[in-house]
Design a protein around this motif. Structure first.
Motif, PDB file in Angstrom:
ATOM      1  N   MET A   7       0.854  -1.175   0.000  1.00 47.84           N
ATOM      2  CA  MET A   7       0.000   0.000   0.000  1.00 47.84           C
ATOM      3  C   MET A   7       0.899   1.238   0.000  1.00 47.84           C
ATOM      4  N   PRO A   8       0.648   2.210  -0.896  1.00 52.56           N
ATOM      5  CA  PRO A   8       1.518   3.375  -0.976  1.00 52.56           C
ATOM      6  C   PRO A   8       1.326   4.303   0.225  1.00 52.56           C
ATOM      7  N   GLN A   9       2.366   5.013   0.525  1.00 57.59           N
ATOM      8  CA  GLN A   9       2.308   5.987   1.603  1.00 57.59           C
ATOM      9  C   GLN A   9       2.144   7.379   1.015  1.00 57.59           C
ATOM     10  N   PHE A  10       1.357   8.186   1.666  1.00 58.40           N
ATOM     11  CA  PHE A  10       1.148   9.565   1.238  1.00 58.40           C
ATOM     12  C   PHE A  10       1.523  10.472   2.389  1.00 58.40           C
ATOM     13  N   TYR A  11       2.273  11.520   2.066  1.00 64.22           N
ATOM     14  CA  TYR A  11       2.668  12.474   3.090  1.00 64.22           C
ATOM     15  C   TYR A  11       1.463  13.302   3.491  1.00 64.22           C
ATOM     16  N   ARG A  12       1.210  13.380   4.784  1.00 64.27           N
ATOM     17  CA  ARG A  12       0.139  14.198   5.312  1.00 64.27           C
ATOM     18  C   ARG A  12       0.759  15.322   6.134  1.00 64.27           C
ATOM     19  N   ARG A  13       0.518  16.546   5.722  1.00 59.15           N
ATOM     20  CA  ARG A  13       1.080  17.706   6.393  1.00 59.15           C
ATOM     21  C   ARG A  13       0.536  17.784   7.821  1.00 59.15           C
ATOM     22  N   LYS A  14       1.433  18.039   8.775  1.00 62.34           N
ATOM     23  CA  LYS A  14       1.046  18.029  10.185  1.00 62.34           C
ATOM     24  C   LYS A  14       0.887  19.432  10.766  1.00 62.34           C
ATOM     25  N   THR A  15       1.460  20.434  10.102  1.00 64.54           N
ATOM     26  CA  THR A  15       1.321  21.821  10.557  1.00 64.54           C
ATOM     27  C   THR A  15       0.907  22.678   9.380  1.00 64.54           C
ATOM     28  N   ASN A  16       0.561  23.919   9.670  1.00 65.53           N
ATOM     29  CA  ASN A  16       0.226  24.843   8.596  1.00 65.53           C
ATOM     30  C   ASN A  16       1.325  25.889   8.406  1.00 65.53           C
ATOM     31  N   ARG A  17       2.535  25.573   8.888  1.00 69.89           N
ATOM     32  CA  ARG A  17       3.658  26.477   8.698  1.00 69.89           C
ATOM     33  C   ARG A  17       4.088  26.476   7.239  1.00 69.89           C
ATOM     34  N   ALA A  18       4.595  27.611   6.797  1.00 65.97           N
ATOM     35  CA  ALA A  18       5.128  27.790   5.447  1.00 65.97           C
ATOM     36  C   ALA A  18       4.057  27.643   4.375  1.00 65.97           C
ATOM     37  N   ILE A  19       2.807  27.869   4.720  1.00 63.77           N
ATOM     38  CA  ILE A  19       1.744  27.899   3.724  1.00 63.77           C
ATOM     39  C   ILE A  19       1.713  29.324   3.188  1.00 63.77           C
ATOM     40  N   ARG A  20       1.895  29.444   1.891  1.00 65.69           N
ATOM     41  CA  ARG A  20       1.959  30.771   1.289  1.00 65.69           C
ATOM     42  C   ARG A  20       0.591  31.419   1.221  1.00 65.69           C
ATOM     43  N   THR A  21       0.566  32.719   1.489  1.00 67.87           N
ATOM     44  CA  THR A  21      -0.642  33.502   1.353  1.00 67.87           C
ATOM     45  C   THR A  21      -0.748  33.941  -0.107  1.00 67.87           C
ATOM     46  N   PRO A  22      -1.908  33.825  -0.724  1.00 67.67           N
ATOM     47  CA  PRO A  22      -2.043  34.243  -2.129  1.00 67.67           C
ATOM     48  C   PRO A  22      -1.681  35.720  -2.316  1.00 67.67           C
ATOM     49  N   PRO A  23      -1.092  36.075  -3.462  1.00 67.23           N
ATOM     50  CA  PRO A  23      -0.654  37.458  -3.689  1.00 67.23           C
ATOM     51  C   PRO A  23      -1.772  38.487  -3.630  1.00 67.23           C
ATOM     52  N   ASP A  24      -2.979  38.124  -4.066  1.00 67.33           N
ATOM     53  CA  ASP A  24      -4.066  39.096  -4.027  1.00 67.33           C
ATOM     54  C   ASP A  24      -4.478  39.417  -2.593  1.00 67.33           C
ATOM     55  N   VAL A  25      -4.414  38.431  -1.710  1.00 65.17           N
ATOM     56  CA  VAL A  25      -4.732  38.659  -0.296  1.00 65.17           C
ATOM     57  C   VAL A  25      -3.665  39.548   0.341  1.00 65.17           C
ATOM     58  N   MET A  26      -2.394  39.285   0.008  1.00 69.06           N
ATOM     59  CA  MET A  26      -1.308  40.118   0.543  1.00 69.06           C
ATOM     60  C   MET A  26      -1.456  41.563   0.065  1.00 69.06           C
ATOM     61  N   SER A  27      -1.826  41.748  -1.182  1.00 72.35           N
ATOM     62  CA  SER A  27      -1.994  43.100  -1.721  1.00 72.35           C
ATOM     63  C   SER A  27      -3.137  43.832  -1.030  1.00 72.35           C
ATOM     64  N   ARG A  28      -4.253  43.131  -0.819  1.00 72.15           N
ATOM     65  CA  ARG A  28      -5.374  43.772  -0.121  1.00 72.15           C
ATOM     66  C   ARG A  28      -5.002  44.138   1.309  1.00 72.15           C
ATOM     67  N   ALA A  29      -4.258  43.264   1.980  1.00 65.63           N
ATOM     68  CA  ALA A  29      -3.840  43.548   3.352  1.00 65.63           C
ATOM     69  C   ALA A  29      -2.878  44.735   3.369  1.00 65.63           C
ATOM     70  N   ALA A  30      -1.946  44.781   2.428  1.00 62.35           N
ATOM     71  CA  ALA A  30      -0.996  45.892   2.358  1.00 62.35           C
ATOM     72  C   ALA A  30      -1.719  47.204   2.070  1.00 62.35           C
ATOM     73  N   ASP A  31      -2.727  47.158   1.219  1.00 61.35           N
ATOM     74  CA  ASP A  31      -3.507  48.369   0.928  1.00 61.35           C
ATOM     75  C   ASP A  31      -4.223  48.870   2.172  1.00 61.35           C
ATOM     76  N   ASP A  32      -4.741  47.954   2.988  1.00 61.40           N
ATOM     77  CA  ASP A  32      -5.393  48.360   4.236  1.00 61.40           C
ATOM     78  C   ASP A  32      -4.407  49.047   5.182  1.00 61.40           C
ATOM     79  N   VAL A  33      -3.189  48.534   5.253  1.00 63.88           N
ATOM     80  CA  VAL A  33      -2.178  49.155   6.129  1.00 63.88           C
ATOM     81  C   VAL A  33      -1.809  50.530   5.598  1.00 63.88           C
TER      82      VAL A  33
END
Length: 102
Positions: A1-27
């Motif tokens: 049976m194959p093994q699949f990697y299951r992520r255990k944390t949410n570290r290093a998950i990139r934020t989409p560029p459009d969300v970063m731009s909207r957040a920067a505009d708010d600041v």
């Protein structure tokens, strides 16, 4: 049976560029950095670095694309011209092989 990697944390998950731009505009509009970072679910230092990079160069490439852009061997325009030339030769039945092009 194959093994699949299951992520255990949410570290290093990139934020989409459009969300970063909207957040920067708010600041930039006047909201505090911490409140915007908390509202968008972004680390405040990540948002701070993004704003500083955008302030210095509005057209700056962010994320991993900047690393890929730095490792180009030939400029993007020259690569497009070479590709178009090879396609034109193929249309004329010139018979270029992959080894000849490289």
């Amino acid at each position: 049976m194959p093994q699949f990697y299951r992520r255990k944390t949410n570290r290093a998950i990139r934020t989409p560029p459009d969300v970063m731009s909207r957040a920067a505009d708010d600041v930039v509009r006047g909201r505090s950095l911490r409140s915007v970072a908390e509202a968008f679910g972004i680390d405040k230092m990540t948002l701070s670095r993004f704003i500083a990079k955008r302030k210095n160069n509005p057209n700056a490439i962010t994320g991993y694309a900047a690393v890929a852009h730095a490792h180009y061997v030939i400029p993007q325009q020259m690569e497009e011209d070479l590709g178009n030339h090879v396609k034109r030769l193929a249309d004329m039945f010139f018979g270029l092989s992959l080894e000849t092009v490289l």
